[in-house]
Motif scaffolding. Structure first.
Motif, PDB file in Angstrom:
ATOM      1  N   MET A  36       0.874  -1.381   0.093  1.00  0.00           N
ATOM      2  CA  MET A  36      -0.207  -0.032   0.210  1.00  0.00           C
ATOM      3  C   MET A  36       0.819   1.410  -0.067  1.00  0.00           C
ATOM      4  N   ARG A  37       1.920   1.370   0.626  1.00  0.00           N
ATOM      5  CA  ARG A  37       2.923   2.454   0.646  1.00  0.00           C
ATOM      6  C   ARG A  37       3.616   2.604  -0.620  1.00  0.00           C
ATOM      7  N   ARG A  93      -7.497  -0.275   6.557  1.00  0.00           N
ATOM      8  CA  ARG A  93      -7.880  -1.116   5.423  1.00  0.00           C
ATOM      9  C   ARG A  93      -7.248  -2.611   5.912  1.00  0.00           C
ATOM     10  N   GLU A 121      -5.358   5.280   7.282  1.00  0.00           N
ATOM     11  CA  GLU A 121      -6.350   4.699   6.239  1.00  0.00           C
ATOM     12  C   GLU A 121      -5.545   3.118   5.947  1.00  0.00           C
ATOM     13  N   ILE A 122      -4.248   3.247   5.720  1.00  0.00           N
ATOM     14  CA  ILE A 122      -3.622   1.946   5.474  1.00  0.00           C
ATOM     15  C   ILE A 122      -3.989   0.994   6.339  1.00  0.00           C
ATOM     16  N   THR A 146       0.244   3.426  -3.455  1.00  0.00           N
ATOM     17  CA  THR A 146      -0.813   4.020  -3.143  1.00  0.00           C
ATOM     18  C   THR A 146      -0.364   5.381  -2.398  1.00  0.00           C
ATOM     19  N   ASP A 147      -1.315   6.377  -2.158  1.00  0.00           N
ATOM     20  CA  ASP A 147      -1.092   7.914  -1.384  1.00  0.00           C
ATOM     21  C   ASP A 147      -1.600   7.704  -0.320  1.00  0.00           C
ATOM     22  N   LEU A 148      -2.191   6.477   0.354  1.00  0.00           N
ATOM     23  CA  LEU A 148      -3.038   6.437   1.299  1.00  0.00           C
ATOM     24  C   LEU A 148      -2.271   7.002   2.507  1.00  0.00           C
ATOM     25  N   SER A 149      -2.881   7.489   3.643  1.00  0.00           N
ATOM     26  CA  SER A 149      -1.949   7.552   4.894  1.00  0.00           C
ATOM     27  C   SER A 149      -1.797   6.467   5.750  1.00  0.00           C
ATOM     28  N   GLU A 150      -1.043   6.570   6.712  1.00  0.00           N
ATOM     29  CA  GLU A 150      -0.849   5.530   7.476  1.00  0.00           C
ATOM     30  C   GLU A 150      -2.100   4.998   8.202  1.00  0.00           C
TER      31      GLU A 150
END
Length: 553
Positions: free
Chosen positions: A122-123, A136, A132-133, A126-130
């Protein structure tokens, strides 16, 4: 080959006349072609060495050094993966094409926490925050039946059973919702309930996102239930291909017919009366727990694994122990062999309490009670010859000379169908042959009891049938008792006279196989039976060479 799965569509995966060879010489895959369309499931089926895993790995360019494509092409969404740059492949792996390998312990880093490993993809993609990761990751772990998802993220892989590790690996791949999922024997180590949940989660993901699935498996029950199309491989060649229903109902090739013939039937449980006499090995109200580590100031509460379990096995009896991953069935087998220390209760061998005997007083017990492990490759010393491996089980028998031990080893290898193999090394044998060596090592000392811990789970269907038949023959000849630990309910019916169902460290049901399968009393037993993928063989409407007309999932 009766039919080629082929199309001109540019979307999805397309394999074209693929040939894979070792250093440009020995061919492992010989001109295979097929398409996996978006949202569809194609199964590659065949015995060990048929080339199915090589094809799956070649898609992501993960073949071992010295092995690679020599001809043909691999297209994904119309673009060649054979000629793609390394950078393009890095962007593709994980984000658009994911892969689940057969052995999760190899895929998961033992020195990294589960949460760190799950978040890695995910890191990267994607550009998701920690936050959000993490959310999920927890949601995905909950979806695949991990009971404590937050605790799982903070744990290391060794704290989980093989089935749980595979579910975690699947969760990591599914997080990125890839367009193509390559699943290489993804449920080999899973119990039937976990297998059903994992595969139905995979299918749900495919349906929701138009994801293609390339399912590499030897389990024809899974093929019947989940695959739209199937390609049957033998020695690197596609011998038959087409819609799953047609292949299973009306196979044209002899090899396909043999594969179907090797599937155990779920409709003929053994009706074997329990032998009379005293118990060879008995567990009385045993309890066992594992440490969960400690915090800075105090130890964490121990995790109970066995909760007052009682079980007895008489001479000549085969008792099957079934249950989900983490149910305690393997721990029970190890505890009864004194390979794991119990917290309470008693273990009796021929009426004598051996629960707390020192190791030096257990030599006779070790000789009389043997074990066959799940993975024969890791349980056989790679530096020892097969004959020495088998003879090692006799090393404490002071009445035998070295020559006599080797003679007994040769006889045991002949009994399991491997005459003349004493001088070979384990890596020179197939998976089925290695398991035969493990069985020979167990029977060479003429034991009173054998614990067989998932002895066929890593083998393909035809080899499973051979090993089960071998086990039955040896048990009939030698008369040893057996604890047969398995999640394969069809195999259990074929070999065992009595069945014990475990759930969360307790025995929830016990009885003769035919009675338990015909009239299960506990809800968990019913769930196990209903979740088991099987092939039901209907009555023939006309004469067929193999008697397989009307096979359904």
């Amino acid at each position: 080959m009766s039919e080629v799965i082929n199309s001109t569509a540019r979307q999805g995966l397309s394999i074209r006349d693929l040939r894979i060879a070792v250093n440009g010489g020995l061919e492992l895959v010989k001109g295979v072609s097929f398409d996996v369309k978006p949202g569809k499931v194609l199964a590659l089926v065949g015995e060990s060495g048929s080339g199915k895993t090589m094809i799956g790995r070649s898609v992501l360019r993960l073949l071992p050094d010295g092995i690679g494509p020599t001809a043909g092409d691999i297209l994904y969404d119309g673009k060649s993966l054979v000629t793609a740059s390394d950078g393009a492949m890095r962007d593709l792996r994980g984000s658009r094409i994911g892969m689940v390998f057969q052995e999760p312990l190899v895929s998961l880093n033992p020195a990294m926490k589960i949460g760190t490993q799950m978040a890695e993809g995910m890191r990267l993609h994607t550009d998701l925050s920690e936050t959000e990761i993490r959310t999920r990751c927890i949601d995905m772990l909950s979806r695949i039946r991990i009971t404590d998802p937050e605790g799982c993220l903070e744990s290391y892989p060794h704290r989980f059973s093989g089935g749980m590790r595979q579910r975690i690996m699947l969760a990591s791949v599914m997080l990125l919702k890839p367009g193509l999922l390559i699943a290489d024997e993804p449920t080999t180590a899973l119990d039937t309930l976990s297998e059903k949940d994992v595969l139905e989660t995979m299918m749900e993901l495919a349906n929701d996102n138009g994801t293609s699935v390339l399912l590499i498996t030897h389990n024809l029950g899974l093929v019947a239930k989940y695959a739209d199309d199937v390609v049957v491989l033998q020695n690197g060649e596609a011998v038959e291909a087409g819609p799953t229903r047609r292949i299973l109902d009306d196979p044209q090739e002899d090899y396909t017919k043999r594969l179907l013939d090797s599937v155990p039937r779920m409709d003929d449980a053994r009706n074997q009366p329990r032998p009379d006499g005293d118990a060879v090995l008995e567990a009385r109200d045993i309890t066992l727990s594992f440490s969960q580590g400690s915090t800075l100031f105090r130890a964490k509460p121990r995790k109970p694994v066995l909760k007052g379990v009682s079980l007895s096995i008489r001479k000549g009896e085969i008792v099957a122990v079934v249950g989900g991953s983490g149910s305690g069935k393997t721990t029970l087998g190890r505890a009864m062999l004194r390979l794991a220390d119990i917290d309470g209760g008693e273990i009796l061998f021929r009426g004598r309490d051996i629960s707390h005997l020192p190791d030096r007083e257990l030599r006779g017990f070790r000789r009389d009670c043997q074990i066959v492990f799940q993975d024969p490759f890791s349980s056989l010393n790679p530096r020892m010859r097969v004959g020495a491996i088998v003879a090692e089980a006799l090393r404490h028998d002071t009445t035998l000379t070295r020559a006599e031990r080797m003679r007994r080893a040769d006889e045991a290898l002949a009994d399991v169908g491997l005459p003349g193999h004493a001088s070979r090394l384990p890596h020179e044998l197939s998976g089925g042959q290695r398991q035969r060596v493990a069985i020979a090592r167990a029977v060479v000392s003429r034991p009173a009891l054998i614990v067989a811990d998932e002895p066929i789970s890593a083998l393909d269907m035809t080899i499973q049938k051979q090993v089960l038949e071998l086990f039955e023959r040896l048990q009939s000849q030698l008369g040893f008792a057996c604890i047969f630990i398995s999640h394969d309910l069809a195999a259990v019916q074929q070999i065992a006279g009595r069945i014990v169902v475990m759930h969360e460290g307790e025995i929830v049901e016990e009885g003769p196989c035919n009675e338990v399968f015909a009239n299960p009393r506990h809800d968990y037993t019913r769930q196990l039976i209903e979740a088991s993928p099987m092939l039901v063989r209907a009555e023939e409407e006309k004469t067929e060479p193999t008697g397989l007309k009307g096979i359904t999932a």
